[in-house]
Motif scaffolding. Structure first.
Motif, PDB file in Angstrom:
ATOM      1  N   PHE A 108      45.634  39.189  52.901  1.00  0.00           N
ATOM      2  CA  PHE A 108      44.305  40.797  52.516  1.00  0.00           C
ATOM      3  C   PHE A 108      44.590  40.882  50.931  1.00  0.00           C
ATOM      4  O   PHE A 108      43.663  41.062  50.488  1.00  0.00           O
ATOM      5  CB  PHE A 108      45.063  42.421  53.361  1.00  0.00           C
ATOM      6  N   GLY A 109      45.598  40.343  50.146  1.00  0.00           N
ATOM      7  CA  GLY A 109      45.588  40.868  48.781  1.00  0.00           C
ATOM      8  C   GLY A 109      44.873  39.675  48.374  1.00  0.00           C
ATOM      9  O   GLY A 109      43.895  40.071  47.187  1.00  0.00           O
ATOM     10  N   ALA A 110      44.256  38.703  49.143  1.00  0.00           N
ATOM     11  CA  ALA A 110      42.826  37.161  48.579  1.00  0.00           C
ATOM     12  C   ALA A 110      41.743  37.694  49.003  1.00  0.00           C
ATOM     13  O   ALA A 110      40.600  37.358  48.524  1.00  0.00           O
ATOM     14  CB  ALA A 110      43.698  36.147  49.814  1.00  0.00           C
ATOM     15  N   ILE A 111      42.078  38.915  50.722  1.00  0.00           N
ATOM     16  CA  ILE A 111      40.803  39.334  50.981  1.00  0.00           C
ATOM     17  C   ILE A 111      39.641  40.332  49.979  1.00  0.00           C
ATOM     18  O   ILE A 111      38.894  40.021  49.379  1.00  0.00           O
ATOM     19  CB  ILE A 111      41.067  39.326  52.329  1.00  0.00           C
ATOM     20  N   GLY A 112      40.742  40.401  49.759  1.00  0.00           N
ATOM     21  CA  GLY A 112      40.644  41.568  47.608  1.00  0.00           C
ATOM     22  C   GLY A 112      40.220  40.773  46.921  1.00  0.00           C
ATOM     23  O   GLY A 112      39.247  41.762  45.966  1.00  0.00           O
ATOM     24  N   TYR A 113      40.462  39.458  46.763  1.00  0.00           N
ATOM     25  CA  TYR A 113      39.312  38.946  45.988  1.00  0.00           C
ATOM     26  C   TYR A 113      37.649  39.514  45.561  1.00  0.00           C
ATOM     27  O   TYR A 113      37.001  39.090  44.943  1.00  0.00           O
ATOM     28  CB  TYR A 113      39.841  37.429  45.460  1.00  0.00           C
ATOM     29  N   PHE A 114      37.831  39.390  47.244  1.00  0.00           N
ATOM     30  CA  PHE A 114      36.281  39.582  47.432  1.00  0.00           C
ATOM     31  C   PHE A 114      35.569  40.441  47.764  1.00  0.00           C
ATOM     32  O   PHE A 114      34.574  40.973  47.521  1.00  0.00           O
ATOM     33  CB  PHE A 114      35.770  38.415  48.830  1.00  0.00           C
ATOM     34  N   CYS A 115      37.310  41.240  48.927  1.00  0.00           N
ATOM     35  CA  CYS A 115      36.556  42.918  49.103  1.00  0.00           C
ATOM     36  C   CYS A 115      37.337  43.447  48.568  1.00  0.00           C
ATOM     37  O   CYS A 115      38.664  43.892  48.872  1.00  0.00           O
ATOM     38  CB  CYS A 115      36.262  43.129  50.424  1.00  0.00           C
ATOM     39  N   GLY A 119      42.427  45.934  48.050  1.00  0.00           N
ATOM     40  CA  GLY A 119      43.499  46.025  46.978  1.00  0.00           C
ATOM     41  C   GLY A 119      44.402  44.832  46.899  1.00  0.00           C
ATOM     42  O   GLY A 119      43.603  43.714  46.607  1.00  0.00           O
ATOM     43  N   LYS A 120      45.524  44.879  47.161  1.00  0.00           N
ATOM     44  CA  LYS A 120      46.348  43.898  46.335  1.00  0.00           C
ATOM     45  C   LYS A 120      47.007  43.527  48.088  1.00  0.00           C
ATOM     46  O   LYS A 120      47.445  42.728  48.348  1.00  0.00           O
ATOM     47  CB  LYS A 120      47.474  43.739  45.446  1.00  0.00           C
ATOM     48  N   GLY A 121      46.375  44.533  49.046  1.00  0.00           N
ATOM     49  CA  GLY A 121      47.114  43.804  50.636  1.00  0.00           C
ATOM     50  C   GLY A 121      47.585  44.838  51.512  1.00  0.00           C
ATOM     51  O   GLY A 121      48.543  44.637  52.108  1.00  0.00           O
ATOM     52  N   ASN A 122      48.324  46.032  50.005  1.00  0.00           N
ATOM     53  CA  ASN A 122      49.113  46.582  50.956  1.00  0.00           C
ATOM     54  C   ASN A 122      48.669  48.110  50.916  1.00  0.00           C
ATOM     55  O   ASN A 122      49.750  49.241  51.180  1.00  0.00           O
ATOM     56  CB  ASN A 122      50.544  46.715  50.681  1.00  0.00           C
ATOM     57  N   ASN A 123      47.280  48.276  50.709  1.00  0.00           N
ATOM     58  CA  ASN A 123      47.063  49.732  51.196  1.00  0.00           C
ATOM     59  C   ASN A 123      46.592  49.919  52.426  1.00  0.00           C
ATOM     60  O   ASN A 123      46.715  49.073  53.736  1.00  0.00           O
ATOM     61  CB  ASN A 123      45.878  49.977  49.942  1.00  0.00           C
ATOM     62  N   LEU A 124      46.342  51.198  52.934  1.00  0.00           N
ATOM     63  CA  LEU A 124      45.806  51.643  54.339  1.00  0.00           C
ATOM     64  C   LEU A 124      45.052  50.863  55.042  1.00  0.00           C
ATOM     65  O   LEU A 124      45.128  49.807  56.014  1.00  0.00           O
ATOM     66  CB  LEU A 124      45.492  53.049  54.051  1.00  0.00           C
ATOM     67  N   VAL A 125      43.696  50.489  54.188  1.00  0.00           N
ATOM     68  CA  VAL A 125      42.685  49.515  54.805  1.00  0.00           C
ATOM     69  C   VAL A 125      43.340  48.011  55.068  1.00  0.00           C
ATOM     70  O   VAL A 125      42.957  47.631  56.392  1.00  0.00           O
ATOM     71  CB  VAL A 125      40.889  49.540  53.708  1.00  0.00           C
ATOM     72  N   SER A 126      44.449  47.384  54.794  1.00  0.00           N
ATOM     73  CA  SER A 126      45.163  46.584  54.592  1.00  0.00           C
ATOM     74  C   SER A 126      45.521  46.282  55.842  1.00  0.00           C
ATOM     75  O   SER A 126      45.842  45.253  56.312  1.00  0.00           O
ATOM     76  CB  SER A 126      45.511  45.922  53.263  1.00  0.00           C
TER      77      SER A 126
END
Length: 473
Positions: A108-115, A119-126
Motif C-alpha cells: 500500500f506504500g507502492a499504491i500510495g505512489y498513485f493514490c 500514504g506510506k502504507g501504514n495509515n488507517l485507510v491502508s
C-alpha cells in the motif's frame, strides 16, 4: 485428494513467487549503498554457490526422504529431535506471517505512489484495505490449495513482466564507462575494504532468497516427488539470474553514489532515469503485483508448517483441522488473525512491529541451518548412495554457508531470536501434554537444557530490549 495436488509449474511459481517479493525492487540501492560493482559481483558469486548448494540439499532430501512432507521443519525434527523440529516450525511460521505484514505495508506504500490517500502504507485507510486482502486470500486458500496455487502462478508471471521490461531496457541503455567507474570503490574510502564491501552485499542477499524452500514445505501436496527438487533448482537459478541482472545492469545506467541515494523502490527510479516517467510507473505496478503474489504464497507456506507440525504432535492439535477441500482451516484462521493483529499494531507503534519483524526475520535462518546439517547427516550415513562424494560437498558448503548467515545476522538478532524461542516453550509443552507426555513436561533431558538456555537468554534479552540496552535498527 489427487485433484488438489500441485504440478511442476505450480511448484516453480511458488518458489519464485515466494523469493521475489519487495526486496528485488529495492536491490539496486540496497546493494550500491555499501559496495562497488566489483564487490557486488563477488558477493553474488559467493551467494550463488551457497544457495545453489542448499537447493541441491533440498533436492536430494526430497528424493531420499520421501516420508518427510514438511520440508525444513521435518528435516530438523528427523535429524535433531522434536524440540529442534518445533523451533524450526515455530520460527518459520512467525517469520512468514510477520513477513506478510511487511508485504502488505509495502504494497500500500507502492499504491500510495498513485493514490496518496494510502500514504506510506501504514495509515488507517491502508490497514483497512490490507485487512480486506488478508481475508480474501484466506477465503481463496480455503477453497483449495490448488486453486490458490493457480492464482499464485498468474501473479508470478505478472510480476516478472515489469522485471523483464527493466532488464531489456537496461541492456539497451547500459554504458560500460559508467559501470567500470570506480569499479573496486578505491575512490570511496567510506566503503572500506573489498572484504567489507562483499560482506555488506551478502547481508542484503541474505534476505532476498528467503522462500527457496517453498516447494519442499508443500512437498506433501506435490503430484510427483521428483518435481520438488526440480522446482527448487529451477526457481533458484532463475531468481538468481534475475537478481544479478537487476543489480549489475543498474550500475551501467547510473553511478553507484546516485543509485545509493534513491528512494524505495530504487529499481523504479533507475528505470525512470533511463526511459522517463513511464519507467517508474511500470515498476511500481510490478511491485504491487509482486507483493500481492508474495502475500498469497507466504500465506500458503505460513499455514502449511504449523498444520504439518501439529499432525506430527509437536504443535497444538488445534492446527490439524482441515476443511472439505483439504485446506488447513484452523492454521489459516490463526495465521490470519495474528497477521491482522500485527497489521493493526503498525497504526499505533511502528517500533513494536519492527521489534516483532526483526526477531522473526532472523529466526527463519535457523531452519535453513538445520536443513543443511540434516542433509549432511543423511549423505554421511548413506554409504551406498549415488554421487555420495559430490552430495557431501554440496551439503558441507550449504552447512557452512547457512551457519555464516546466522553469524552475519549479528549477536543482536541472535539475542532477539531467543525471545521468540523462549515464548515457543509454551505451545511445545502444550502439544506434548496433548500426546500424554505431561509427566516430563514434554521435554527430554537434552531438550530441557536447550529450553532452559532459551528461557534464561530470552528473558535477559527481553529485559535488555525494554531497558534500551538492546536496540532495533
Amino acid at each position: 485428494m489427487e485433484d488438489n495436488k500441485l504440478g511442476l509449474f505450480s511448484l516453480i511459481a511458488l518458489v519464485i513467487g515466494s523469493m521475489i517479493g519487495g526486496g528485488a525492487f529495492s536491490l539496486p540501492a540496497d546493494m550500491a549503498n555499501g559496495a562497488s560493482a566489483g564487490a557486488i559481483i563477488i558477493g553474488w558469486i559467493i551467494t550463488g554457490i551457497g544457495m545453489i548448494a542448499l537447493a541441491f540439499v533440498y533436492q536430494n532430501l526430497s528424493m531420499k526422504r520421501p516420508d518427510l512432507n514438511g520440508g525444513i521443519y521435518s528435516y530438523a525434527k528427523a535429524g535433531f529431535g522434536d524440540y529442534i523440529g518445533f523451533n524450526s516450525a515455530w520460527g518459520y511460521w512467525l517469520s512468514a506471517l510477520l513477513g506478510n505484514v511487511s508485504y502488505l505495508v509495502m504494497m500500500f506504500g507502492a499504491i500510495g505512489y498513485f493514490c496518496p490517500i494510502f500514504g506510506k502504507g501504514n495509515n488507517l485507510v491502508s490497514v483497512i484495505a490490507a485487512s480486506i486482502i488478508i481475508w480474501l486470500i484466506q477465503a481463496l486458500i480455503l477453497k483449495g490449495i490448488k486453486e490458490a496455487a493457480i492464482v499464485n502462478v498468474i501473479t508470478t508471471i505478472a510480476k516478472l513482466v515489469p522485471i523483464f521490461i527493466f532488464i531489456i531496457a537496461a541492456i539497451i541503455v547500459f554504458k560500460v564507462n559508467i559501470f567500470t567507474l570506480d569499479f573496486w570503490g578505491n575512490s570511496t574510502p567510506s566503503l572500506g575494504s573489498i572484504m567489507n564491501q562483499v560482506k555488506s552485499t551478502m547481508l542484503v542477499t541474505l534476505w532476498v532468497f528467503i522462500g527457496i524452500e517453498g516447494a519442499v514445505v508443500v512437498s506433501g501436496r506435490a503430484k510427483n516427488r521428483s518435481d520438488i527438487g526440480k522446482a527448487t533448482i529451477i526457481g533458484l537459478v532463475g531468481t538468481l539470474i534475475i537478481y544479478v541482472l537487476i543489480t549489475v545492469l543498474s550500475l551501467g545506467i547510473m553511478n553507484r553514489v546516485g543509485i545509493s541515494k534513491l528512494d524505495t523502490p530504487s529499481m523504479a527510479y533507475v528505470l525512470e532515469s533511463a526511459v522517463g516517467k513511464w519507467g517508474a510507473i511500470v515498476i511500481n505496478l510490478g511491485l504491487i503485483i509482486s507483493l500481492l503474489g508474495a502475500t498469497l504464497g507466504w500465506t500458503l507456506l505460513a499455514a502449511e508448517i504449523p498444520y504439518i507440525a501439529a499432525k506430527d504432535g509437536v504443535f497444538p492439535k488445534i492446527f490439524t483441522k482441515e476443511n472439505k477441500h483439504g485446506s488447513p482451516a484452523n492454521s489459516l484462521l490463526i495465521t490470519a488473525i495474528l497477521v491482522e493483529i500485527s497489521l493493526v499494531l503498525t497504526l499505533f507503534s511502528s517500533g513494536t512491529y519492527q521489534i516483532l519483524y526483526s526477531i522473526a526475520s532472523s529466526a527463519i535462518l535457523i531452519p535453513y541451518l538445520f536443513s543443511a546439517l540434516f542433509g549432511l547427516k543423511v549423505e554421511i550415513n548413506d554409504k551406498n548412495g549415488k554421487a555420495r562424494g559430490l552430495n557431501i560437498i554440496f551439503a558441507s558448503i550449504a552447512s557452512i554457508y547457512t551457519a555464516w548467515l546466522v553469524y552475519a545476522a549479528g549477536v543482536k538478532y541472535i539475542l532477539l531470536v531467543t525471545i521468540l524461542y523462549a515464548i515457543g516453550i509454551i505451545p511445545f509443552v502444550i502439544s506434548k501434554k496433548e500426546k500424554g507426555q505431561d509427566s516430563k513436561f514434554g521435554l527430554l533431558s537434552y531438550e530441557k537444557v536447550i529450553a532452559m538456555i532459551f528461557l534464561v537468554v530470552g528473558i535477559s534479552a527481553f529485559v535488555m530490549l525494554m531497558t534500551g540496552k538492546l536496540a532495533i535498527g
